[in-house]
Structures are given as C-alpha cells and as structure tokens.
Design a protein around this motif. Structure first.
Motif, PDB file in Angstrom:
ATOM      1  N   TYR A  57      48.739  78.148  46.647  1.00  0.00           N
ATOM      2  CA  TYR A  57      48.599  79.280  45.582  1.00  0.00           C
ATOM      3  C   TYR A  57      48.666  78.672  44.143  1.00  0.00           C
ATOM      4  O   TYR A  57      49.369  77.712  43.853  1.00  0.00           O
ATOM      5  N   TYR A  58      48.015  79.245  43.365  1.00  0.00           N
ATOM      6  CA  TYR A  58      48.204  78.754  41.894  1.00  0.00           C
ATOM      7  C   TYR A  58      47.778  79.835  40.875  1.00  0.00           C
ATOM      8  O   TYR A  58      47.385  80.820  41.141  1.00  0.00           O
ATOM      9  N   ARG A  59      48.552  79.407  39.843  1.00  0.00           N
ATOM     10  CA  ARG A  59      48.326  80.283  38.674  1.00  0.00           C
ATOM     11  C   ARG A  59      46.933  80.228  37.929  1.00  0.00           C
ATOM     12  O   ARG A  59      46.467  79.016  38.123  1.00  0.00           O
ATOM     13  N   ASP A  60      46.251  81.273  37.385  1.00  0.00           N
ATOM     14  CA  ASP A  60      44.824  81.221  37.081  1.00  0.00           C
ATOM     15  C   ASP A  60      44.671  79.990  36.254  1.00  0.00           C
ATOM     16  O   ASP A  60      43.797  79.413  36.427  1.00  0.00           O
ATOM     17  N   SER A  61      45.453  79.580  35.332  1.00  0.00           N
ATOM     18  CA  SER A  61      45.423  78.929  34.081  1.00  0.00           C
ATOM     19  C   SER A  61      45.192  77.448  34.691  1.00  0.00           C
ATOM     20  O   SER A  61      44.890  76.480  34.165  1.00  0.00           O
ATOM     21  N   VAL A  62      45.773  76.994  35.903  1.00  0.00           N
ATOM     22  CA  VAL A  62      45.538  75.654  36.477  1.00  0.00           C
ATOM     23  C   VAL A  62      44.658  75.816  37.624  1.00  0.00           C
ATOM     24  O   VAL A  62      44.619  74.659  38.239  1.00  0.00           O
ATOM     25  N   LYS A  63      44.186  76.556  38.225  1.00  0.00           N
ATOM     26  CA  LYS A  63      43.106  76.613  39.246  1.00  0.00           C
ATOM     27  C   LYS A  63      41.976  75.614  39.043  1.00  0.00           C
ATOM     28  O   LYS A  63      41.524  75.605  37.869  1.00  0.00           O
ATOM     29  N   GLY A  64      41.759  74.687  39.957  1.00  0.00           N
ATOM     30  CA  GLY A  64      40.761  73.794  39.702  1.00  0.00           C
ATOM     31  C   GLY A  64      41.029  72.478  39.032  1.00  0.00           C
ATOM     32  O   GLY A  64      40.510  71.791  38.875  1.00  0.00           O
ATOM     33  N   ARG A  65      42.426  72.464  38.373  1.00  0.00           N
ATOM     34  CA  ARG A  65      42.975  71.414  37.782  1.00  0.00           C
ATOM     35  C   ARG A  65      43.883  70.827  38.550  1.00  0.00           C
ATOM     36  O   ARG A  65      44.218  69.645  38.437  1.00  0.00           O
ATOM     37  N   PHE A  66      44.862  71.582  38.827  1.00  0.00           N
ATOM     38  CA  PHE A  66      46.011  71.027  39.727  1.00  0.00           C
ATOM     39  C   PHE A  66      45.972  71.286  41.116  1.00  0.00           C
ATOM     40  O   PHE A  66      45.305  72.270  41.726  1.00  0.00           O
ATOM     41  N   THR A  67      46.571  70.420  41.737  1.00  0.00           N
ATOM     42  CA  THR A  67      46.457  70.454  43.302  1.00  0.00           C
ATOM     43  C   THR A  67      47.997  70.367  43.925  1.00  0.00           C
ATOM     44  O   THR A  67      48.511  69.165  43.429  1.00  0.00           O
ATOM     45  N   ILE A  68      48.521  71.220  44.668  1.00  0.00           N
ATOM     46  CA  ILE A  68      49.697  71.079  45.466  1.00  0.00           C
ATOM     47  C   ILE A  68      49.485  70.366  46.716  1.00  0.00           C
ATOM     48  O   ILE A  68      48.907  70.885  47.361  1.00  0.00           O
ATOM     49  N   SER A  69      50.483  69.557  47.126  1.00  0.00           N
ATOM     50  CA  SER A  69      50.498  69.153  48.659  1.00  0.00           C
ATOM     51  C   SER A  69      51.818  68.738  49.132  1.00  0.00           C
ATOM     52  O   SER A  69      52.836  68.711  48.225  1.00  0.00           O
ATOM     53  N   ARG A  70      52.082  68.430  50.333  1.00  0.00           N
ATOM     54  CA  ARG A  70      53.329  68.143  50.623  1.00  0.00           C
ATOM     55  C   ARG A  70      53.184  67.217  52.084  1.00  0.00           C
ATOM     56  O   ARG A  70      52.170  67.152  52.737  1.00  0.00           O
ATOM     57  N   ASP A  71      54.055  66.328  51.849  1.00  0.00           N
ATOM     58  CA  ASP A  71      54.307  65.401  52.938  1.00  0.00           C
ATOM     59  C   ASP A  71      55.528  65.808  53.781  1.00  0.00           C
ATOM     60  O   ASP A  71      56.770  65.430  53.170  1.00  0.00           O
ATOM     61  N   ASN A  72      55.637  66.310  54.974  1.00  0.00           N
ATOM     62  CA  ASN A  72      56.935  66.951  55.598  1.00  0.00           C
ATOM     63  C   ASN A  72      57.776  65.729  56.345  1.00  0.00           C
ATOM     64  O   ASN A  72      58.764  65.699  56.543  1.00  0.00           O
ATOM     65  N   VAL A  73      56.911  64.707  56.406  1.00  0.00           N
ATOM     66  CA  VAL A  73      57.664  63.396  56.968  1.00  0.00           C
ATOM     67  C   VAL A  73      58.477  62.964  55.856  1.00  0.00           C
ATOM     68  O   VAL A  73      59.716  62.358  56.405  1.00  0.00           O
ATOM     69  N   LYS A  74      58.064  62.828  54.794  1.00  0.00           N
ATOM     70  CA  LYS A  74      58.816  62.157  53.603  1.00  0.00           C
ATOM     71  C   LYS A  74      59.550  63.181  52.887  1.00  0.00           C
ATOM     72  O   LYS A  74      60.271  62.925  51.993  1.00  0.00           O
ATOM     73  N   ASN A  75      59.437  64.493  53.429  1.00  0.00           N
ATOM     74  CA  ASN A  75      60.346  65.542  52.780  1.00  0.00           C
ATOM     75  C   ASN A  75      60.106  65.615  51.178  1.00  0.00           C
ATOM     76  O   ASN A  75      61.028  65.892  50.417  1.00  0.00           O
ATOM     77  N   THR A  76      58.893  65.536  50.908  1.00  0.00           N
ATOM     78  CA  THR A  76      58.175  65.422  49.348  1.00  0.00           C
ATOM     79  C   THR A  76      56.953  66.415  49.253  1.00  0.00           C
ATOM     80  O   THR A  76      56.314  66.581  49.974  1.00  0.00           O
ATOM     81  N   VAL A  77      57.062  67.176  48.001  1.00  0.00           N
ATOM     82  CA  VAL A  77      56.143  67.891  47.581  1.00  0.00           C
ATOM     83  C   VAL A  77      55.653  67.280  46.174  1.00  0.00           C
ATOM     84  O   VAL A  77      56.319  66.648  45.527  1.00  0.00           O
ATOM     85  N   TYR A  78      54.128  67.292  46.205  1.00  0.00           N
ATOM     86  CA  TYR A  78      53.567  66.679  45.142  1.00  0.00           C
ATOM     87  C   TYR A  78      52.781  67.818  44.375  1.00  0.00           C
ATOM     88  O   TYR A  78      52.263  68.891  44.685  1.00  0.00           O
ATOM     89  N   LEU A  79      52.577  67.550  42.841  1.00  0.00           N
ATOM     90  CA  LEU A  79      51.674  68.328  42.089  1.00  0.00           C
ATOM     91  C   LEU A  79      50.988  67.269  41.412  1.00  0.00           C
ATOM     92  O   LEU A  79      51.195  66.632  40.485  1.00  0.00           O
ATOM     93  N   GLN A  80      49.468  67.134  41.730  1.00  0.00           N
ATOM     94  CA  GLN A  80      48.588  66.549  41.085  1.00  0.00           C
ATOM     95  C   GLN A  80      47.928  67.379  39.975  1.00  0.00           C
ATOM     96  O   GLN A  80      47.405  68.201  40.154  1.00  0.00           O
ATOM     97  N   MET A  81      48.150  66.881  38.754  1.00  0.00           N
ATOM     98  CA  MET A  81      47.744  67.498  37.561  1.00  0.00           C
ATOM     99  C   MET A  81      46.782  66.578  37.031  1.00  0.00           C
ATOM    100  O   MET A  81      46.798  65.633  36.719  1.00  0.00           O
ATOM    101  N   SER A  82      45.362  67.323  36.882  1.00  0.00           N
ATOM    102  CA  SER A  82      44.169  66.639  36.194  1.00  0.00           C
ATOM    103  C   SER A  82      43.497  67.437  35.157  1.00  0.00           C
ATOM    104  O   SER A  82      43.926  68.838  35.141  1.00  0.00           O
ATOM    105  N   SER A  83      42.799  66.823  34.378  1.00  0.00           N
ATOM    106  CA  SER A  83      42.255  67.372  33.178  1.00  0.00           C
ATOM    107  C   SER A  83      43.507  68.277  32.287  1.00  0.00           C
ATOM    108  O   SER A  83      43.218  69.608  31.931  1.00  0.00           O
TER     109      SER A  83
END
Length: 121
Positions: A57-83
């Motif tokens: 889920y994303y707020r409208d202003s970041v849709k298409g620019r940000f990507t959230i992902s997770r690695d449950n093995v590493k117990n880590t969540v990421y936010l890739q921010m572009s543009s």
C-alpha cells in the motif's frame, strides 16, 4: 525493536534505499509500515506491506516512485525511494502492525528510531 537506517542527503531525482531492521523478536507475522514526518507537519503513512509481502500500500504522492519490500529471513523491511523530490524530505520511521495487514489505517506499534532523508533541489 525496530531500527531504521539508510537516510542521507540526495539530490532531487536521485534514489535512496531505507532499511528497517528488527531485533529482539521476529516480525515475520506483522504487517510493516513506513511513515515520515517533515518539520512542522504531522506524521504520515508512506507505504505498508502485509506479513507475507503479498500486499503493498502506498500514499498517492509516492506511488510509482517508492517500493516497499521485506525479507522475513533477515527480519528486515526496505523502502526503495526513486525519483525523489524535495517534498520527500522528512524523518522516516518504520513500525509494526501486529494484525499483519500493513494498511495505512492499521494500528502500529514498536516504532523504531527514524532516519533523516534530505532531498536537495
């Protein structure tokens, strides 16, 4: 506990990846969310991900620019921010949704310390 990292100074149009590392317990069954708070403004939901990673889920202003992902093995969540834009400048926080959804309306807890992102124009 959650600890956000990866912030810094970036030029408009550039990219940055934030990480949220969990410790003390597994967050693999929690939904996870990224929030931000700019100076003088209220904290706002940026992106969320379900416990399995199957829904995002994303707020409208970041849709298409940000990507959230997770690695449950590493117990880590990421936010890739572009543009990135100057209006993305804020302290970014991660938090956990024990219900597993990661929605903007979820009840979050286990807030971590934030990481500052500054976007220069």
């Amino acid at each position: 506990q959650l600890q956000a990292s990866g912030g810094g100074l970036v030029q408009a149009g550039g990219s940055l990846r934030l990480s949220c590392a969990a410790s003390g317990r597994t967050f693999s069954t929690d939904g996870m969310g990224w929030f931000r708070q700019a100076p003088g403004k209220e904290r706002e939901f940026v992106a969320g991900i379900s416990w399995s990673g199957g829904s995002t889920y994303y707020r409208d202003s970041v849709k298409g620019r940000f990507t959230i992902s997770r690695d449950n093995v590493k117990n880590t969540v990421y936010l890739q921010m572009s543009s990135v834009k100057p209006e993305d400048t804020a302290v970014y926080y991660c938090a956990a949704d024990p219900a597993g959804y990661g929605l903007g309306s979820s009840r979050y807890e286990s807030w971590g310390q934030g990481t500052l992102v500054t976007v220069s124009s």
